[in-house]
Write a protein that holds these residues in place. Structure first.
Motif, PDB file in Angstrom:
ATOM      1  N   GLU A 185       0.602  -0.420   0.427  1.00 31.38           N
ATOM      2  CA  GLU A 185       0.036  -0.155   0.040  1.00 31.38           C
ATOM      3  C   GLU A 185       0.963   1.485   0.242  1.00 31.38           C
ATOM      4  O   GLU A 185       0.797   2.487  -0.762  1.00 31.38           O
ATOM      5  N   HIS A 235       0.660   3.962  -2.480  1.00 30.82           N
ATOM      6  CA  HIS A 235       0.632   5.937  -2.783  1.00 30.82           C
ATOM      7  C   HIS A 235       1.777   6.630  -3.359  1.00 30.82           C
ATOM      8  O   HIS A 235       1.502   7.424  -3.843  1.00 30.82           O
ATOM      9  N   GLU A 243       1.069   6.285  -6.978  1.00 29.61           N
ATOM     10  CA  GLU A 243       0.342   7.740  -7.057  1.00 29.61           C
ATOM     11  C   GLU A 243       0.791   9.285  -7.179  1.00 29.61           C
ATOM     12  O   GLU A 243       0.521   9.708  -7.618  1.00 29.61           O
TER      13      GLU A 243
END
Length: 89
Positions: free
Chosen positions: A40, A44, A47
């Motif tokens: 995760e 992030h 992104e």
């Protein structure tokens, strides 16, 4: 595939970079990478990199009088593109 694979592609494959910066989810799938397998924290970070790069390109394009199309930048579940999140600002 791991985040190391994504890193290698970003470092060595200009075609992947171009696809990733305009459609990260579809680029990952095209290269056989399941975003669900990435940590995760890595998702992030990727992104944020894509979103910031797109914003930089749009800003530079405006300086020369070009309006850039909106592109997706989200990879994870709650994602998104610039249009979907703009109202939150």
């Amino acid at each position: 595939m791991s985040s190391k694979t994504v890193r290698k592609l970003l470092e060595r494959d200009p075609e992947f970079v171009a696809k990733f910066l305009t459609g990260p989810s579809s680029a990952l799938k095209e290269y056989g990478i399941d975003p669900e397998t990435l940590p995760e924290k890595q998702v992030h970070a990727l992104e944020a990199m894509v979103q910031q790069t797109q914003e930089n390109i749009r800003t530079n394009a405006k300086l020369v009088g070009v309006e850039m199309a909106k592109s997706e930048w989200g990879i994870g579940m709650g994602c998104c593109n610039d249009v979907n999140t703009r109202f939150m600002e």
